[in-house]
Write a protein that holds these residues in place. Structure first.
Motif, PDB file in Angstrom:
ATOM      1  N   ASN A  13       0.983  -0.999  -0.074  1.00 55.04           N
ATOM      2  CA  ASN A  13       0.273  -0.039  -0.273  1.00 55.04           C
ATOM      3  C   ASN A  13       0.776   1.435  -0.101  1.00 55.04           C
ATOM      4  N   THR A  14       0.321   2.348   0.090  1.00 52.78           N
ATOM      5  CA  THR A  14       0.696   3.582  -0.358  1.00 52.78           C
ATOM      6  C   THR A  14       1.166   3.978   0.915  1.00 52.78           C
ATOM      7  N   ALA A  15       1.323   3.521   2.382  1.00 49.07           N
ATOM      8  CA  ALA A  15       1.880   3.712   3.464  1.00 49.07           C
ATOM      9  C   ALA A  15       3.247   3.543   3.453  1.00 49.07           C
ATOM     10  N   ARG A  16       3.825   2.766   2.147  1.00 49.67           N
ATOM     11  CA  ARG A  16       4.908   2.398   2.542  1.00 49.67           C
ATOM     12  C   ARG A  16       6.218   3.493   0.891  1.00 49.67           C
ATOM     13  N   PRO A  17       6.534   4.148   1.142  1.00 48.69           N
ATOM     14  CA  PRO A  17       6.231   5.085   0.478  1.00 48.69           C
ATOM     15  C   PRO A  17       7.895   4.193  -0.707  1.00 48.69           C
ATOM     16  N   LEU A  18       8.382   3.965  -0.654  1.00 47.71           N
ATOM     17  CA  LEU A  18      10.127   3.321  -1.029  1.00 47.71           C
ATOM     18  C   LEU A  18       9.419   2.094  -1.817  1.00 47.71           C
ATOM     19  N   LEU A  19       7.742   1.364  -1.661  1.00 51.09           N
ATOM     20  CA  LEU A  19       7.342   0.417  -2.212  1.00 51.09           C
ATOM     21  C   LEU A  19       6.246   0.704  -3.336  1.00 51.09           C
ATOM     22  N   ALA A  20       5.708   2.135  -2.891  1.00 56.13           N
ATOM     23  CA  ALA A  20       5.028   2.651  -4.154  1.00 56.13           C
ATOM     24  C   ALA A  20       4.826   2.279  -5.756  1.00 56.13           C
ATOM     25  N   VAL A  21       5.652   1.856  -6.310  1.00 57.54           N
ATOM     26  CA  VAL A  21       6.165   1.558  -7.188  1.00 57.54           C
ATOM     27  C   VAL A  21       6.355   0.689  -7.705  1.00 57.54           C
ATOM     28  N   ASN A  22       5.422  -0.604  -8.312  1.00 56.09           N
ATOM     29  CA  ASN A  22       6.187  -1.110  -8.483  1.00 56.09           C
ATOM     30  C   ASN A  22       7.277  -1.986  -7.464  1.00 56.09           C
ATOM     31  N   PRO A  23       6.055  -2.319  -5.813  1.00 54.35           N
ATOM     32  CA  PRO A  23       6.539  -2.770  -5.095  1.00 54.35           C
ATOM     33  C   PRO A  23       7.151  -3.815  -4.961  1.00 54.35           C
ATOM     34  N   ARG A  24       6.878  -5.176  -5.836  1.00 49.65           N
ATOM     35  CA  ARG A  24       7.882  -6.920  -5.766  1.00 49.65           C
ATOM     36  C   ARG A  24       9.344  -6.466  -6.380  1.00 49.65           C
ATOM     37  N   ARG A  25       9.477  -5.290  -7.493  1.00 52.14           N
ATOM     38  CA  ARG A  25      10.502  -4.533  -7.635  1.00 52.14           C
ATOM     39  C   ARG A  25      11.529  -4.318  -6.823  1.00 52.14           C
ATOM     40  N   GLN A  26      10.880  -3.163  -6.376  1.00 51.89           N
ATOM     41  CA  GLN A  26      11.262  -1.867  -5.371  1.00 51.89           C
ATOM     42  C   GLN A  26      11.511  -2.966  -4.173  1.00 51.89           C
ATOM     43  N   TRP A  27      11.358  -3.815  -3.792  1.00 51.30           N
ATOM     44  CA  TRP A  27      11.616  -4.482  -2.900  1.00 51.30           C
ATOM     45  C   TRP A  27      12.836  -5.990  -3.353  1.00 51.30           C
ATOM     46  N   ARG A  28      12.977  -6.536  -4.257  1.00 53.63           N
ATOM     47  CA  ARG A  28      14.187  -6.945  -4.121  1.00 53.63           C
ATOM     48  C   ARG A  28      14.929  -6.141  -4.569  1.00 53.63           C
TER      49      ARG A  28
END
Length: 70
Positions: A13-28
């Motif tokens: 969700n948007t409460a995690r700004p570092l994961l706001a866009v393409n969260p799976r790729r961002q997390w990786r």
């Protein structure tokens, strides 16, 4: 932990700004960038996937050779 476990724990969700866009790729990408730091400072490494918080706590205590109080 893998990306599926991370999604289960924190959601996408948007409460995690570092994961706001393409969260799976961002997390990786975040994990790839940070993993060496985590490994460098870790006194122990404990798998957390599919474990309850109590199981994780017990595994940490065991890995650190700390006895659990009754």
């Amino acid at each position: 932990m893998d990306v599926e476990e991370a999604v289960r724990r924190v959601g996408l969700n948007t409460a995690r700004p570092l994961l706001a866009v393409n969260p799976r790729r961002q997390w990786r990408e975040l994990m790839e960038a940070r993993r060496h730091l985590y490994t460098e400072v870790a006194r122990a490494v404990v798998a957390t996937d599919d474990r309850t918080p109590e199981e994780v706590a017990d595994a940490v205590l065991s890995a650190l050779e700390i006895e659990k109080d009754a």
